[in-house]
Design an enzyme around this catalytic site. Structure first.
Site, PDB file in Angstrom:
ATOM      1  N   GLU A 183       0.833  -1.207   0.000  1.00 40.66           N
ATOM      2  CA  GLU A 183       0.000   0.000   0.000  1.00 40.66           C
ATOM      3  C   GLU A 183       0.867   1.257   0.000  1.00 40.66           C
ATOM      4  OE1 GLU A 183      -2.691   1.455  -0.349  1.00 40.66           O
ATOM      5  OE2 GLU A 183      -4.410   0.474   0.562  1.00 40.66           O
ATOM      6  N   ASP A 184       0.332   2.333  -0.551  1.00 40.75           N
ATOM      7  CA  ASP A 184       1.031   3.613  -0.495  1.00 40.75           C
ATOM      8  C   ASP A 184       0.933   4.232   0.896  1.00 40.75           C
ATOM      9  OD1 ASP A 184      -1.712   4.010  -0.746  1.00 40.75           O
ATOM     10  OD2 ASP A 184      -1.553   5.551  -2.290  1.00 40.75           O
ATOM     11  N   ASP A 215      -4.305   5.420   6.256  1.00 34.88           N
ATOM     12  CA  ASP A 215      -4.824   6.630   6.898  1.00 34.88           C
ATOM     13  C   ASP A 215      -5.796   6.191   7.999  1.00 34.88           C
ATOM     14  OD1 ASP A 215      -5.709   9.203   7.416  1.00 34.88           O
ATOM     15  OD2 ASP A 215      -6.679   9.500   5.488  1.00 34.88           O
ATOM     16  N   PHE A 250      -2.158  15.938   4.522  1.00 37.20           N
ATOM     17  CA  PHE A 250      -2.424  15.351   3.209  1.00 37.20           C
ATOM     18  C   PHE A 250      -1.178  15.435   2.346  1.00 37.20           C
ATOM     19  CE2 PHE A 250      -4.132  14.711  -0.976  1.00 37.20           C
ATOM     20  CZ  PHE A 250      -5.071  13.713  -0.758  1.00 37.20           C
ATOM     21  N   ARG A 310       1.057  12.449  -8.975  1.00 35.80           N
ATOM     22  CA  ARG A 310       1.543  11.085  -8.752  1.00 35.80           C
ATOM     23  C   ARG A 310       2.984  10.891  -9.232  1.00 35.80           C
ATOM     24  NH1 ARG A 310      -2.779   7.742  -7.291  1.00 35.80           N
ATOM     25  NH2 ARG A 310      -4.784   8.210  -8.245  1.00 35.80           N
TER      26      ARG A 310
END
Ligand code: IMP
Ligand code: MG
Length: 173
Positions: free
Chosen positions: A92-93, A96, A145, A158
């Site tokens: 996963e990036d 959260d 964020f 990205r």
């Protein structure tokens, strides 16, 4: 854009994760499962730091609109590999609230893998709403964020080779 994690730091950390995975999964021929789109860049670099046999697959989910969690997760495209009886590492990036990864793990569990681990580049620990075990974490970051290195804000940023925080000075034109 304010830089939160520079390219060199990302490179070092990803190499270390690859080394740990190679050691932990020697002789296990794991299936590395990347979560699209956010994890594509991390996945590509991580794989180049892994020196044991492994397979690669992707699934695609949608969990976010803009900057706020919708709380709704949808499977957009599924694996092509049968993971039953296999050692699976979910890549996963960012974690959260933890809702997305929980949804994916529950889904993958039903296919009865031999083992299931999570490798995430970023961990926003303070924002967690669901308890989950993370086996491999690149960086723990504050509840801000972030974009870049695969992560987007409304599909932008990205391509950046660093992790940044938007500060309002950006133009997408
Ligand atoms: P969770 O379900 O709240 O854990 O959200 C996880 C997903 O939301 C990640 O896989 C990302 O796609 C997205 N996300 C969460 N935080 C950020 C961020 O700071 N920047 C970009 N995407 C994020
Ligand atoms: Mg993601």
């Amino acid at each position: 854009m304010k830089i939160l994690i520079e390219k060199n730091k990302i490179d070092d950390t990803v190499k270390n994760l690859g080394t740990r995975i190679s050691r932990d999964y020697a002789d296990k021929n794991p299936v590395m499962v990347g979560v699209l789109k956010g994890a594509f860049m991390f996945m590509a670099d991580l794989l180049r730091s892994i020196d044991i046999p492994c397979e690669v697959d992707f699934l695609s989910i949608q969990s976010y609109n803009g900057k706020s969690s919708s709380g709704v997760v949808r499977l957009l495209s599924d694996l092509t590999v049968d993971i039953t009886g296999r050692h699976v590492i979910l890549v996963e990036d960012i974690i959260d609230t933890g809702r997305t990864v929980t949804y994916i793990l529950e889904n993958l569990h039903t296919r009865k893998p031999e083992s299931l681990a999570v490798c995430t580049l970023l961990d926003k620990q303070e924002a967690r709403q669901v308890d989950i075990g993370l086996q491999y974490v690149g960086f723990t970051i504050p509840d801000v964020f972030v974009v870049g290195y695969g992560l987007d804000y409304d599909q932008n940023y990205r391509h950046l080779n660093y992790i940044g925080v938007l500060d309002g000075s950006e133009s997408t034109a």
